[in-house]
Design a protein around this motif. Structure first.
Motif, PDB file in Angstrom:
ATOM      1  N   UNK A   9     -20.879 -35.093 -22.177  1.00 51.79           N
ATOM      2  CA  UNK A   9     -21.812 -34.382 -23.035  1.00 51.79           C
ATOM      3  C   UNK A   9     -23.237 -34.720 -22.639  1.00 51.79           C
ATOM      4  N   UNK A  10     -24.125 -33.779 -22.900  1.00 55.67           N
ATOM      5  CA  UNK A  10     -25.553 -34.023 -22.711  1.00 55.67           C
ATOM      6  C   UNK A  10     -26.311 -33.205 -23.748  1.00 55.67           C
ATOM      7  N   UNK A  11     -27.285 -33.839 -24.373  1.00 58.25           N
ATOM      8  CA  UNK A  11     -28.149 -33.153 -25.321  1.00 58.25           C
ATOM      9  C   UNK A  11     -29.580 -33.366 -24.855  1.00 58.25           C
ATOM     10  N   UNK A  12     -30.262 -32.256 -24.635  1.00 53.35           N
ATOM     11  CA  UNK A  12     -31.633 -32.326 -24.147  1.00 53.35           C
ATOM     12  C   UNK A  12     -32.526 -31.553 -25.096  1.00 53.35           C
ATOM     13  N   UNK A  13     -33.621 -32.174 -25.502  1.00 57.29           N
ATOM     14  CA  UNK A  13     -34.571 -31.519 -26.396  1.00 57.29           C
ATOM     15  C   UNK A  13     -35.579 -30.704 -25.624  1.00 57.29           C
ATOM     16  N   UNK A  14     -35.935 -29.573 -26.198  1.00 56.17           N
ATOM     17  CA  UNK A  14     -37.006 -28.745 -25.627  1.00 56.17           C
ATOM     18  C   UNK A  14     -38.318 -29.193 -26.251  1.00 56.17           C
ATOM     19  N   UNK A  15     -39.397 -29.107 -25.494  1.00 55.45           N
ATOM     20  CA  UNK A  15     -40.674 -29.515 -26.057  1.00 55.45           C
ATOM     21  C   UNK A  15     -41.493 -28.304 -26.485  1.00 55.45           C
ATOM     22  N   UNK A  16     -42.591 -28.556 -27.155  1.00 59.57           N
ATOM     23  CA  UNK A  16     -43.423 -27.489 -27.715  1.00 59.57           C
ATOM     24  C   UNK A  16     -43.941 -26.551 -26.639  1.00 59.57           C
ATOM     25  N   UNK A  17     -44.361 -27.075 -25.494  1.00 56.17           N
ATOM     26  CA  UNK A  17     -44.882 -26.221 -24.423  1.00 56.17           C
ATOM     27  C   UNK A  17     -43.799 -25.278 -23.904  1.00 56.17           C
ATOM     28  N   UNK A  18     -42.592 -25.799 -23.711  1.00 55.69           N
ATOM     29  CA  UNK A  18     -41.492 -24.941 -23.262  1.00 55.69           C
ATOM     30  C   UNK A  18     -41.229 -23.838 -24.284  1.00 55.69           C
ATOM     31  N   UNK A  19     -41.221 -24.223 -25.591  1.00 56.27           N
ATOM     32  CA  UNK A  19     -40.979 -23.234 -26.643  1.00 56.27           C
ATOM     33  C   UNK A  19     -42.055 -22.157 -26.640  1.00 56.27           C
ATOM     34  N   UNK A  20     -43.308 -22.563 -26.493  1.00 61.89           N
ATOM     35  CA  UNK A  20     -44.412 -21.602 -26.485  1.00 61.89           C
ATOM     36  C   UNK A  20     -44.288 -20.645 -25.307  1.00 61.89           C
TER      37      UNK A  20
END
Length: 106
Positions: free
Chosen positions: A24-35
């Protein structure tokens, strides 16, 4: 290590089924990627930042699964299934999980 989605390996004989292995792997997206992804949604195009995160998470999950199989003495993993999910309140985390059957080959 050979990893396949098929239930067997052509030209090879499976001599032992070791059992289920997973990663398993869980990776968070950051605000810049979301924007930037939101901008791409409006103007069209691919989100290379998210694609890179997806490839990274997939690689981590597969490596974890292969490491587990190797520790068990397996030569290959068959019947691999990959699942991709977004989790978190705003779907800001990407989860990739994989599982398969570790086997020994002749």
């Amino acid at each position: 290590m050979l990893v396949t989605t098929t239930p067997n390996i052509e030209g090879k004989k499976i001599i032992k089924y070791i059992g289920l292995v997973n990663g398993e792997a869980i990776i968070g997206a950051n605000i810049l990627k979301d924007f930037m992804a939101n901008v791409r949604d409006v103007v069209g195009g691919r989100s290379s930042a998210y694609e890179q995160s997806l490839r990274e998470a997939k690689s981590i999950a597969l490596r974890e699964m292969m490491d587990q199989a190797q520790r068990l003495g397996a030569h290959a993993i068959i019947g691999v299934d990959l699942d991709f999910e977004t989790i978190g309140g705003s779907g800001s985390m990407l989860m990739v999980s994989c599982n398969g059957t570790a086997v020994c080959l002749e």
